[in-house]
Scaffold this motif. Structure first.
Motif, short mmCIF file in Angstrom:
data_model
loop_
_atom_site.label_atom_id
_atom_site.label_comp_id
_atom_site.label_asym_id
_atom_site.label_seq_id
_atom_site.Cartn_x
_atom_site.Cartn_y
_atom_site.Cartn_z
N ILE A 127 -23.52 24.38 -94.63
CA ILE A 127 -24.86 23.93 -95.05
C ILE A 127 -25.41 24.92 -96.05
O ILE A 127 -25.43 26.12 -95.81
N GLU A 128 -25.85 24.40 -97.18
CA GLU A 128 -26.51 25.23 -98.19
C GLU A 128 -28.01 24.95 -98.13
O GLU A 128 -28.42 23.79 -98.03
N LEU A 129 -28.78 26.00 -98.15
CA LEU A 129 -30.23 25.87 -98.27
C LEU A 129 -30.59 26.33 -99.67
O LEU A 129 -30.17 27.39 -100.10
N CYS A 130 -31.35 25.53 -100.41
CA CYS A 130 -31.71 25.97 -101.75
C CYS A 130 -33.19 25.73 -102.02
O CYS A 130 -33.82 24.86 -101.43
N GLU A 131 -33.68 26.55 -102.89
CA GLU A 131 -35.08 26.49 -103.28
C GLU A 131 -35.12 25.92 -104.68
O GLU A 131 -34.32 26.32 -105.53
#
Ligand code: CO
Length: 135
Positions: A127-131
């Motif tokens: 899982i990638e979390l990006c802003e």
């Protein structure tokens, strides 16, 4: 904690056949093409309707995506969700028992700040979390 799906990352062994599939056969448009040497990856984005497709092309066999391909072959690599505040989301994920690959945010393609949750704490899914950069 999670916002919209920003993109789905696919590990690609052969960039020309992957582009043939996603661009020529399935009709998506390439919107971004960038090499990120710090991550050993060339990243090509195509504009899906609700979320983008991110083709991950390793810059060599000893890169993270190169090793992923050797082990698992081409295909699904990760799902990226938008978060409003990356540091807060990382702290929250940790507090809820997830293991992060990145202790600090890293900078990915398009200058986006991001962090990965380890697949072993997420039932095998990276899982990638990006802003979003306009934040
Ligand atoms: Co990604």
């Amino acid at each position: 904690m999670l916002g919209d799906i920003d993109h789905i990352g696919l590990a690609v062994a052969d960039v020309e056949t992957a582009l043939h599939l996603w661009r020529d056969i399935l009709g998506l448009e390439v919107t971004h093409d960038e090499s990120v040497p710090e991550q050993g990856t060339r990243v090509i984005f195509l504009n899906g309707r609700n979320a983008e497709i991110e083709l991950l092309v390793p810059l060599g066999p000893e890169t993270p995506v190169g090793k992923f391909l050797a082990k698992r072959g081409p295909g699904m690599h990760h799902i990226c969700f938008v978060v409003e505040d990356l540091e807060a989301a990382m702290a929250e994920a940790k507090a809820r028992g997830l293991e992060l690959i990145d202790e600090e945010p890293r900078i990915g393609a398009k200058g986006k700040r991001l962090a990965f949750v380890h697949p072993k704490s997420a039932h095998g899914v990276l899982i990638e979390l990006c802003e979003l950069p306009e934040k």
